[in-house]
Design a protein around this motif. Sequence first.
Motif, short mmCIF file in Angstrom:
data_model
loop_
_atom_site.label_atom_id
_atom_site.label_comp_id
_atom_site.label_asym_id
_atom_site.label_seq_id
_atom_site.Cartn_x
_atom_site.Cartn_y
_atom_site.Cartn_z
N PRO A 66 0.84 -1.21 0.00
CA PRO A 66 0.00 0.00 0.00
C PRO A 66 0.87 1.25 0.00
O PRO A 66 1.84 1.35 0.73
N VAL A 67 0.50 2.20 -0.85
CA VAL A 67 1.27 3.43 -1.00
C VAL A 67 0.51 4.58 -0.35
O VAL A 67 -0.70 4.71 -0.49
N ILE A 68 1.25 5.42 0.36
CA ILE A 68 0.67 6.59 1.01
C ILE A 68 0.42 7.66 -0.06
O ILE A 68 1.33 8.03 -0.81
N GLN A 69 -0.79 8.17 -0.11
CA GLN A 69 -1.12 9.24 -1.06
C GLN A 69 -0.65 10.59 -0.49
O GLN A 69 -0.87 10.87 0.69
N ALA A 71 -3.83 10.80 9.17
CA ALA A 71 -5.03 10.25 9.79
C ALA A 71 -5.31 8.88 9.19
O ALA A 71 -5.57 8.75 7.99
N VAL A 72 -5.23 7.86 10.01
CA VAL A 72 -5.39 6.48 9.53
C VAL A 72 -6.82 6.22 9.08
O VAL A 72 -7.06 5.60 8.04
N HIS A 73 -7.80 6.71 9.85
CA HIS A 73 -9.20 6.41 9.53
C HIS A 73 -9.63 7.01 8.20
O HIS A 73 -10.40 6.41 7.47
N GLY A 74 -9.15 8.19 7.87
CA GLY A 74 -9.56 8.85 6.63
C GLY A 74 -8.67 8.54 5.45
O GLY A 74 -8.76 9.20 4.42
N SER A 75 -7.82 7.55 5.57
CA SER A 75 -6.86 7.26 4.51
C SER A 75 -7.44 6.25 3.51
O SER A 75 -8.47 5.64 3.73
N SER A 76 -6.71 6.09 2.41
CA SER A 76 -7.12 5.15 1.37
C SER A 76 -6.48 3.78 1.56
O SER A 76 -6.52 2.95 0.65
N LEU A 77 -5.91 3.54 2.74
CA LEU A 77 -5.31 2.23 3.01
C LEU A 77 -6.41 1.18 3.12
O LEU A 77 -7.54 1.49 3.53
N PRO A 78 -6.11 -0.08 2.81
CA PRO A 78 -7.10 -1.14 3.00
C PRO A 78 -7.52 -1.26 4.46
O PRO A 78 -6.75 -0.94 5.37
N ALA A 121 -7.98 -3.78 6.44
CA ALA A 121 -7.18 -4.68 7.28
C ALA A 121 -5.87 -4.02 7.72
O ALA A 121 -5.44 -4.18 8.86
N VAL A 122 -5.25 -3.28 6.81
CA VAL A 122 -3.99 -2.59 7.13
C VAL A 122 -4.25 -1.50 8.17
O VAL A 122 -3.46 -1.32 9.10
N GLN A 123 -5.38 -0.80 8.04
CA GLN A 123 -5.72 0.23 9.02
C GLN A 123 -5.87 -0.37 10.41
O GLN A 123 -5.37 0.17 11.39
N HIS A 124 -6.56 -1.52 10.51
CA HIS A 124 -6.77 -2.15 11.82
C HIS A 124 -5.45 -2.60 12.43
O HIS A 124 -5.21 -2.41 13.63
N ARG A 125 -4.57 -3.21 11.62
CA ARG A 125 -3.28 -3.65 12.15
C ARG A 125 -2.41 -2.46 12.54
O ARG A 125 -1.68 -2.51 13.52
N LEU A 126 -2.53 -1.36 11.80
CA LEU A 126 -1.75 -0.16 12.10
C LEU A 126 -2.20 0.45 13.42
O LEU A 126 -1.38 0.84 14.26
N LEU A 127 -3.51 0.51 13.64
CA LEU A 127 -4.03 1.09 14.88
C LEU A 127 -3.81 0.16 16.07
O LEU A 127 -3.82 0.60 17.21
N ALA A 128 -3.61 -1.14 15.81
CA ALA A 128 -3.39 -2.10 16.90
C ALA A 128 -1.95 -2.05 17.41
O ALA A 128 -1.66 -2.62 18.47
N LEU A 129 -1.06 -1.38 16.69
CA LEU A 129 0.33 -1.28 17.14
C LEU A 129 0.40 -0.49 18.44
O LEU A 129 -0.34 0.48 18.64
N LEU A 170 6.54 2.26 8.35
CA LEU A 170 5.59 1.84 9.38
C LEU A 170 4.40 1.12 8.74
O LEU A 170 3.95 0.09 9.24
N VAL A 171 3.91 1.66 7.63
CA VAL A 171 2.79 1.02 6.94
C VAL A 171 3.22 -0.33 6.34
O VAL A 171 2.49 -1.31 6.40
N ASP A 172 4.43 -0.37 5.79
CA ASP A 172 4.93 -1.63 5.22
C ASP A 172 5.09 -2.72 6.27
O ASP A 172 4.95 -3.90 5.97
N SER A 173 5.38 -2.31 7.52
CA SER A 173 5.58 -3.31 8.57
C SER A 173 4.29 -4.05 8.91
O SER A 173 4.35 -5.16 9.44
N VAL A 174 3.14 -3.44 8.64
CA VAL A 174 1.86 -4.10 8.95
C VAL A 174 1.12 -4.50 7.68
O VAL A 174 -0.01 -5.00 7.76
N ALA A 175 1.72 -4.29 6.51
CA ALA A 175 1.03 -4.58 5.25
C ALA A 175 0.79 -6.07 5.07
O ALA A 175 -0.25 -6.48 4.56
N VAL A 176 1.75 -6.89 5.49
CA VAL A 176 1.62 -8.34 5.33
C VAL A 176 0.97 -8.90 6.59
O VAL A 176 1.47 -8.67 7.69
N PRO A 177 -0.16 -9.60 6.45
CA PRO A 177 -0.80 -10.14 7.65
C PRO A 177 0.07 -11.20 8.31
O PRO A 177 0.79 -11.94 7.63
#
Length: 132
Positions: free
Chosen positions: A3-6, A37-44, A46-54, A89-96
């Motif tokens: 996932p790429v950050i816009q 802002a993670v919630h308003g982003s275009s990330l998938p 599942a990636v948002q949930h794993r990112l917020l769980a860190l 940081l996003v890449d670290s949670v991209a892979v489940p």
Amino acid sequence: MRPVIQPHEVEFTAIRAQGAGGQNVNKVSNAVHLRFAVHGSSLPEAVQHRLLALSDTRITQDGVIVIKAQGSRSLEQNKADALARLQALVDSVAVPPRERKATRPTRASQQRRLQGKALRSATKQGRSRVID
């Protein structure tokens, strides 16, 4: 897929850097605060949930990632550094994470464990008081 950050989802704020730097440090704002802002982003989702769980101190309770970059004397380099750290940081949670597969101990390992327990028990029994 990574996932790429816009760029339009990221907000930069120029701030004054900390530390030594002479008289110039009081006039120039070279450090940068990146807000994402993670919630308003275009990330998938599942990636948002794993990112917020860190359990990361850079993530606020509102779900905003704040990264401070002040390593360089250039504002543009600090912006690039902050974006790279956010992407890492996003890449670290991209892979489940892989699911744990439950396994059973082998019979040989169970026997070794029981033999060790028996040997330890015999050693401790030998330390007890002698009865006539």
